[in-house]
Design a protein around this motif. Structure first.
Motif, short mmCIF file in Angstrom:
data_model
loop_
_atom_site.label_atom_id
_atom_site.label_comp_id
_atom_site.label_asym_id
_atom_site.label_seq_id
_atom_site.Cartn_x
_atom_site.Cartn_y
_atom_site.Cartn_z
N TYR A 154 23.03 -5.42 -49.52
CA TYR A 154 21.92 -6.36 -49.33
C TYR A 154 21.26 -6.09 -47.98
O TYR A 154 21.94 -5.86 -46.97
CB TYR A 154 22.40 -7.81 -49.38
CG TYR A 154 22.75 -8.29 -50.76
CD1 TYR A 154 21.80 -8.94 -51.56
CD2 TYR A 154 24.03 -8.11 -51.29
CE1 TYR A 154 22.12 -9.39 -52.83
CE2 TYR A 154 24.36 -8.56 -52.56
CZ TYR A 154 23.40 -9.19 -53.33
OH TYR A 154 23.72 -9.64 -54.59
N HIS A 155 19.93 -6.13 -47.98
CA HIS A 155 19.16 -5.95 -46.74
C HIS A 155 18.43 -7.26 -46.43
O HIS A 155 17.77 -7.83 -47.29
CB HIS A 155 18.14 -4.82 -46.89
CG HIS A 155 18.75 -3.47 -47.10
ND1 HIS A 155 19.12 -2.65 -46.06
CD2 HIS A 155 19.08 -2.80 -48.24
CE1 HIS A 155 19.64 -1.53 -46.53
NE2 HIS A 155 19.62 -1.60 -47.85
N GLY A 156 18.54 -7.70 -45.20
CA GLY A 156 17.84 -8.91 -44.78
C GLY A 156 16.90 -8.63 -43.63
O GLY A 156 17.19 -7.77 -42.78
N THR A 201 21.14 -14.23 -39.52
CA THR A 201 21.00 -15.49 -38.78
C THR A 201 21.48 -15.33 -37.34
O THR A 201 20.83 -15.82 -36.40
CB THR A 201 21.79 -16.61 -39.48
OG1 THR A 201 21.30 -16.77 -40.81
CG2 THR A 201 21.66 -17.91 -38.73
N ARG A 202 22.61 -14.64 -37.17
CA ARG A 202 23.16 -14.45 -35.82
C ARG A 202 22.21 -13.63 -34.96
O ARG A 202 21.94 -13.99 -33.81
CB ARG A 202 24.52 -13.76 -35.93
CG ARG A 202 25.14 -13.36 -34.59
CD ARG A 202 26.51 -12.74 -34.78
NE ARG A 202 26.48 -11.63 -35.72
CZ ARG A 202 26.10 -10.39 -35.39
NH1 ARG A 202 25.69 -10.13 -34.16
NH2 ARG A 202 26.12 -9.42 -36.30
N ARG A 203 21.70 -12.54 -35.51
CA ARG A 203 20.79 -11.69 -34.72
C ARG A 203 19.47 -12.38 -34.43
O ARG A 203 18.91 -12.25 -33.35
CB ARG A 203 20.56 -10.37 -35.47
CG ARG A 203 21.79 -9.48 -35.49
CD ARG A 203 21.63 -8.29 -36.40
NE ARG A 203 22.87 -7.54 -36.47
CZ ARG A 203 23.15 -6.67 -37.42
NH1 ARG A 203 22.29 -6.45 -38.40
NH2 ARG A 203 24.31 -6.01 -37.42
N ASN A 204 18.96 -13.11 -35.40
CA ASN A 204 17.70 -13.83 -35.18
C ASN A 204 17.87 -14.89 -34.09
O ASN A 204 16.99 -15.06 -33.23
CB ASN A 204 17.23 -14.48 -36.48
CG ASN A 204 15.90 -15.17 -36.33
OD1 ASN A 204 14.91 -14.57 -35.93
ND2 ASN A 204 15.86 -16.46 -36.63
N GLY A 263 8.44 -16.07 -38.75
CA GLY A 263 7.62 -15.87 -39.93
C GLY A 263 8.41 -15.55 -41.18
O GLY A 263 9.39 -16.24 -41.51
N ALA A 264 8.03 -14.48 -41.86
CA ALA A 264 8.62 -14.13 -43.16
C ALA A 264 10.10 -13.81 -43.06
O ALA A 264 10.56 -13.20 -42.10
CB ALA A 264 7.86 -12.95 -43.76
N PHE A 265 10.83 -14.23 -44.09
CA PHE A 265 12.27 -14.02 -44.18
C PHE A 265 12.59 -13.49 -45.58
O PHE A 265 12.02 -13.95 -46.57
CB PHE A 265 13.00 -15.34 -43.94
CG PHE A 265 14.46 -15.33 -44.31
CD1 PHE A 265 15.42 -14.95 -43.39
CD2 PHE A 265 14.86 -15.69 -45.59
CE1 PHE A 265 16.75 -14.93 -43.74
CE2 PHE A 265 16.19 -15.68 -45.95
CZ PHE A 265 17.15 -15.30 -45.02
N SER A 266 13.49 -12.50 -45.65
CA SER A 266 13.83 -11.94 -46.96
C SER A 266 15.24 -11.40 -46.98
O SER A 266 15.75 -10.91 -45.97
CB SER A 266 12.84 -10.82 -47.34
OG SER A 266 12.99 -9.72 -46.45
N ALA A 324 16.75 -7.12 -38.50
CA ALA A 324 17.30 -6.70 -39.79
C ALA A 324 18.81 -6.87 -39.81
O ALA A 324 19.47 -6.96 -38.78
CB ALA A 324 16.93 -5.24 -40.07
N ALA A 325 19.35 -6.91 -41.03
CA ALA A 325 20.80 -6.97 -41.23
C ALA A 325 21.10 -6.43 -42.61
O ALA A 325 20.23 -6.40 -43.49
CB ALA A 325 21.30 -8.42 -41.11
N ARG A 326 22.33 -5.98 -42.82
CA ARG A 326 22.73 -5.53 -44.14
C ARG A 326 24.22 -5.80 -44.32
O ARG A 326 25.00 -5.83 -43.37
CB ARG A 326 22.42 -4.05 -44.34
CG ARG A 326 23.00 -3.13 -43.28
CD ARG A 326 22.43 -1.75 -43.42
NE ARG A 326 22.75 -0.89 -42.30
CZ ARG A 326 22.19 0.29 -42.07
NH1 ARG A 326 21.27 0.73 -42.91
NH2 ARG A 326 22.53 1.01 -41.04
N GLY A 327 24.60 -6.03 -45.57
CA GLY A 327 25.99 -6.34 -45.85
C GLY A 327 26.31 -6.07 -47.31
O GLY A 327 25.42 -5.95 -48.15
N ARG A 328 27.61 -5.99 -47.59
CA ARG A 328 28.05 -5.72 -48.95
C ARG A 328 27.75 -6.87 -49.90
O ARG A 328 27.59 -6.68 -51.11
CB ARG A 328 29.56 -5.44 -48.94
CG ARG A 328 29.94 -4.13 -48.30
CD ARG A 328 29.44 -2.97 -49.14
NE ARG A 328 29.84 -1.68 -48.57
CZ ARG A 328 29.54 -0.50 -49.08
NH1 ARG A 328 28.80 -0.46 -50.18
NH2 ARG A 328 29.92 0.61 -48.51
#
Length: 238
Positions: A102-104, A59-62, A82-85, A45-49
């Motif tokens: 934003y949550h990824g 992308t970096r964490r994946n 698999g799934a990406f959002s 997971a990731a989140r940002g303004r």
């Protein structure tokens, strides 16, 4: 169209006759064997303004997760993304639709054949930032020798049962007429309803942050095979 001649081959009679009585039996086999594959699910997971920062962090964490899993070499049989959002979170108050953050998320599946490496890998993955590990789920390969052994055992049981019936009638088997495979499969659910879970961080305050223990004890797999068999018998002297 040419009419069939009188000596044309007649189709086989689908039932027994006094001169060639038939017997139908079922053979069944159930085996319990050690698993061959351990499957784990990894959610990053990731989140940002803004969308771009969330995407860059995701992308970096994946990439970090994939690089870590690949260091285990042959112990990892399959690695699949698999799934990406990327999902916006709106503010709860105020007029209009204003995006708060934003949550990824991206999901990765890994299959391991070395269960010794499984414990170390899951621990290292769960230590990563905003990374969750689910599983493991134990399974057999589709071409596992266990399936073949179950089918062979089911056939042997069918033959033995037919011979016993024939012996009880004072006769013997003559020929195999039909062998039908009803099914041979792994009957252990590959994905439990409530898998063990380990997580290093929650995705948001609204999510449950309680981490259930990750059970790394290999789960025995149940294999079931069934066949139907039909034989002709030497006419018994009743």
């Amino acid at each position: 169209m040419t009419a069939p001649t009188g000596d044309a081959t007649q189709p086989a009679v689908p039932y027994g006759t006094p001169d060639a009585p038939r017997i139908a039996v079922r053979g069944e086999a159930r085996l319990e064997v050690d698993p061959e594959i351990a499957r784990i699910g990894i959610t990053v997971a990731a989140r940002g303004r803004d969308r771009r920062s969330a995407l860059d962090d995701l992308t970096r964490r994946n990439t970090g997760v994939l690089d870590l899993v690949k260091t285990y070499g042959d112990a990892v049989e399959r690695l699949e993304t698999g799934a990406f959002s990327i999902t916006p979170e709106l503010t709860k108050h105020g007029r209009g639709e204003r995006i708060r953050t934003y949550h990824g998320r991206v999901h990765v599946t890994a299959e391991l054949t070395d269960f010794t490496a499984l414990g170390e890998l899951t621990t290292r993955l769960a230590d990563l930032e905003l990374t969750r590990v689910d599983g493991p789920w134990w399974a057999l390969r589709p071409d596992s020798p266990a399936h073949r052994e179950a089918r062979k055992k089911a056939v042997r049981e069918a033959v033995q049962r037919a011979r016993e019936y024939a012996e009880a009638l004072g006769t013997t088997l003559s020929a195999l007429v039909e062998l039908a495979d009803i099914g041979a499969e792994d009957t252990t659910p590959p994905y439990p309803q409530a898998p063990g879970r380990m997580r290093s961080a929650a995705y948001g305050a609204a999510e449950d942050t309680t981490a259930a223990p990750l059970d790394l004890e290999p789960q025995r797999q149940r294999v079931h095979a069934q066949i139907n068999a039909r034989f002709t018998m030497v006419p018994p002297q009743l």
